[in-house]
Design an enzyme around this catalytic site. Structure first.
Site, mmCIF file in Angstrom:
data_model
loop_
_atom_site.group_PDB
_atom_site.id
_atom_site.type_symbol
_atom_site.label_atom_id
_atom_site.label_comp_id
_atom_site.label_asym_id
_atom_site.label_seq_id
_atom_site.Cartn_x
_atom_site.Cartn_y
_atom_site.Cartn_z
ATOM 1 N N HIS A 122 0.805 -1.225 0.000
ATOM 2 C CA HIS A 122 0.000 0.000 0.000
ATOM 3 C C HIS A 122 0.838 1.275 0.000
ATOM 4 O O HIS A 122 0.337 2.353 0.345
ATOM 5 C CB HIS A 122 -0.989 -0.016 1.177
ATOM 6 C CG HIS A 122 -2.079 -1.029 1.018
ATOM 7 N ND1 HIS A 122 -2.888 -1.452 2.042
ATOM 8 C CD2 HIS A 122 -2.484 -1.721 -0.079
ATOM 9 C CE1 HIS A 122 -3.754 -2.354 1.591
ATOM 10 N NE2 HIS A 122 -3.522 -2.535 0.312
ATOM 11 N N CYS A 130 5.506 11.047 -8.295
ATOM 12 C CA CYS A 130 5.062 11.944 -9.361
ATOM 13 C C CYS A 130 3.838 11.343 -10.047
ATOM 14 O O CYS A 130 3.845 10.177 -10.442
ATOM 15 C CB CYS A 130 6.178 12.162 -10.385
ATOM 16 S SG CYS A 130 5.618 13.156 -11.781
ATOM 17 N N CYS A 133 5.127 10.910 -14.133
ATOM 18 C CA CYS A 133 6.121 9.911 -14.575
ATOM 19 C C CYS A 133 6.322 8.788 -13.550
ATOM 20 O O CYS A 133 7.009 7.813 -13.841
ATOM 21 C CB CYS A 133 7.455 10.587 -14.882
ATOM 22 S SG CYS A 133 8.343 11.143 -13.404
ATOM 23 N N CYS A 171 8.365 17.542 -9.617
ATOM 24 C CA CYS A 171 9.193 16.511 -10.233
ATOM 25 C C CYS A 171 9.996 17.141 -11.369
ATOM 26 O O CYS A 171 9.580 18.152 -11.947
ATOM 27 C CB CYS A 171 8.285 15.410 -10.759
ATOM 28 S SG CYS A 171 9.191 14.027 -11.463
ATOM 29 N N CYS A 173 10.192 16.175 -14.252
ATOM 30 C CA CYS A 173 9.417 16.139 -15.506
ATOM 31 C C CYS A 173 8.336 17.221 -15.532
ATOM 32 O O CYS A 173 7.622 17.363 -16.520
ATOM 33 C CB CYS A 173 8.770 14.758 -15.677
ATOM 34 S SG CYS A 173 7.297 14.507 -14.660
ATOM 35 N N GLU A 238 -7.713 -10.770 18.407
ATOM 36 C CA GLU A 238 -9.115 -11.120 18.099
ATOM 37 C C GLU A 238 -9.135 -11.986 16.848
ATOM 38 O O GLU A 238 -8.300 -11.790 15.967
ATOM 39 C CB GLU A 238 -9.924 -9.850 17.765
ATOM 40 C CG GLU A 238 -9.915 -8.762 18.810
ATOM 41 C CD GLU A 238 -10.609 -9.199 20.082
ATOM 42 O OE1 GLU A 238 -11.493 -10.083 19.986
ATOM 43 O OE2 GLU A 238 -10.243 -8.694 21.149
HETATM 44 P P1 OAD Z 1 -7.482 -3.292 10.339
HETATM 45 O O1 OAD Z 1 -7.687 -2.097 11.183
HETATM 46 O O2 OAD Z 1 -8.568 -3.677 9.420
HETATM 47 O O3 OAD Z 1 -7.181 -4.565 11.276
HETATM 48 C C1 OAD Z 1 -6.226 -4.509 12.293
HETATM 49 C C2 OAD Z 1 -6.093 -5.883 12.918
HETATM 50 O O4 OAD Z 1 -5.057 -5.832 13.903
HETATM 51 C C3 OAD Z 1 -7.349 -6.372 13.636
HETATM 52 O O5 OAD Z 1 -7.614 -7.710 13.248
HETATM 53 C C4 OAD Z 1 -6.967 -6.284 15.118
HETATM 54 O O6 OAD Z 1 -7.608 -7.279 15.920
HETATM 55 C C5 OAD Z 1 -5.467 -6.534 15.060
HETATM 56 N N1 OAD Z 1 -4.688 -6.009 16.186
HETATM 57 C C6 OAD Z 1 -4.944 -4.959 16.990
HETATM 58 N N2 OAD Z 1 -3.981 -4.781 17.895
HETATM 59 C C7 OAD Z 1 -3.056 -5.750 17.663
HETATM 60 C C8 OAD Z 1 -1.811 -6.124 18.269
HETATM 61 N N3 OAD Z 1 -1.309 -5.437 19.297
HETATM 62 N N4 OAD Z 1 -1.122 -7.176 17.773
HETATM 63 C C9 OAD Z 1 -1.632 -7.884 16.709
HETATM 64 N N5 OAD Z 1 -2.799 -7.584 16.103
HETATM 65 C C10 OAD Z 1 -3.506 -6.538 16.571
HETATM 66 O O7 OAD Z 1 -6.091 -3.083 9.576
HETATM 67 P P2 OAD Z 1 -5.555 -3.824 8.269
HETATM 68 O O8 OAD Z 1 -5.977 -5.241 8.219
HETATM 69 O O9 OAD Z 1 -4.118 -3.536 8.150
HETATM 70 O O10 OAD Z 1 -5.651 0.109 3.312
HETATM 71 O O11 OAD Z 1 -6.308 -3.028 7.135
HETATM 72 C C11 OAD Z 1 -6.018 -3.337 5.808
HETATM 73 C C12 OAD Z 1 -6.081 -2.113 4.967
HETATM 74 O O12 OAD Z 1 -7.316 -1.443 5.230
HETATM 75 C C13 OAD Z 1 -5.060 -1.041 5.302
HETATM 76 O O13 OAD Z 1 -3.810 -1.284 4.713
HETATM 77 C C14 OAD Z 1 -5.690 0.182 4.742
HETATM 78 C C15 OAD Z 1 -7.074 -0.018 5.314
HETATM 79 O O14 OAD Z 1 -8.092 0.618 4.728
HETATM 80 C C16 OAD Z 1 -5.763 1.232 2.578
HETATM 81 O O15 OAD Z 1 -5.845 2.319 3.080
HETATM 82 C C17 OAD Z 1 -5.766 0.989 1.096
#
Ligand code: OAD
Length: 264
Positions: A122, A130, A133, A171, A173, A238
């Site tokens: 991500h 940029c 380019c 940039c 360019c 969780e």
């Molecule tokens: P989420 O916020 O969806 O999920 C976070 C996860 O981390 C949950 O399952 C929690 O239970 C877990 N968690 C919390 N504390 C923790 C700890 N101390 N140790 C281990 N796990 C823990 O985040 P992501 O799955 O990363 O994308 O979300 C995926 C994508 O959604 C992100 O990269 C972002 C977001 O929208 C974009 O922005 C494109």
């Protein structure tokens, strides 16, 4: 704890372990996760802050909210340091147990902890890209801090645009640069995606840490690994959308479980 011992045995016997991480690995570094109570999307909902059109509309109608979003996010990334979870993963790479890390995070804390082979699906909050380019430019901590300070005092659209013109680098360019991050409705960087798919094919064990697994295409990575007969181990306080597909679920925080897993 029997599950922990079983996971350690699996990692020890594995020839190619890949780690797949999400926001949860950085939670103990003070960066909130996206979903759930107190998550980033609770304060800044994705329809307004998580996609390009939403951000433009928010900028037009509520510029101060966009200002707060940029300042909050910028400060979060600037102040964060790797935690025991990131460090344990880097240590496992040094020992040869982990071959690569595929992360959805944009905070670069894996690299800061010493992980070398990191696939960033991500993007990277510490870089500009940029829009014409595609060339990238690293932003130092001082430059990022200066950007935050410039934006912190904007009060409306006009002053916002004036400041942005001052702080956004241009940039060579002539194109306009933007933060090198992937928003909803945008494509993943092709090279990183291909690397991630290749690592998922290569691994015999995938260690999944701190992700809800609900965002695609990143969420496909564990399934690609599983389809290739990899053994899936998940660490999360969780259950997630991936838990029922994993072979071992270790309930707990990354900063507590990963140092223990790496102790072998
Ligand atoms: P989420 O916020 O969806 O999920 C976070 C996860 O981390 C949950 O399952 C929690 O239970 C877990 N968690 C919390 N504390 C923790 C700890 N101390 N140790 C281990 N796990 C823990 O985040 P992501 O799955 O990363 O994308 O979300 C995926 C994508 O959604 C992100 O990269 C972002 C977001 O929208 C974009 O922005 C494109």
């Amino acid at each position: 704890m029997e599950i922990l011992e079983e996971a350690k045995r699996r990692l020890k016997a594995s020839k190619y372990t890949v780690v797949f991480t999400g926001a949860g690995i950085s939670a103990e570094s003070g960066i909130p996760t996206f979903r759930g109570k107190g998550g980033i999307w609770e304060k800044y909902p994705p329809p307004f802050f998580g996609n390009p059109i939403g951000i433009i509309l928010s900028f037009l109608f509520t510029p101060r909210r966009v200002r707060d979003f940029i300042v909050d996010a910028g400060e979060m990334f600037l102040n964060a340091e790797p935690n025991r979870g990131h460090i344990a993963i880097a240590e496992m790479e040094r020992k040869g147990i982990v071959k690569s890390v595929i992360t959805q995070n944009i905070d670069s804390l894996h690299e800061k902890a010493g992980s070398r082979n990191v696939v960033k699906l991500h993007g990277n909050a510490g870089k500009w890209r940029c829009m014409r380019c595609g060339k990238k430019k690293e932003s130092s901590k001082e430059e990022m801090r200066a950007v935050i300070e410039e934006i912190r005092t904007v009060s409306g659209r006009v002053s916002f645009i004036q400041r942005l013109r001052r702080i956004i680098p241009s940039c060579e360019c002539g194109g306009i640069m933007r933060p090198d991050v992937v928003l909803f409705m945008e494509s993943l960087p092709m090279r990183e995606w291909e690397r991630a798919v290749s690592e998922a094919h290569l691994c015999d064990t995938m260690l999944i840490v701190g992700t809800s697994g609900v965002v695609y295409p990143a969420g496909r990575i564990p399934f690609i690994a599983k389809n290739n007969r990899a053994f899936l181990i998940e660490v999360n306080p969780e259950p997630s959308s991936l838990t029922s597909f994993t072979e071992l679920f270790i309930k707990g925080r990354a900063g507590e479980i990963l140092p223990e897993l790496g102790r072998m």
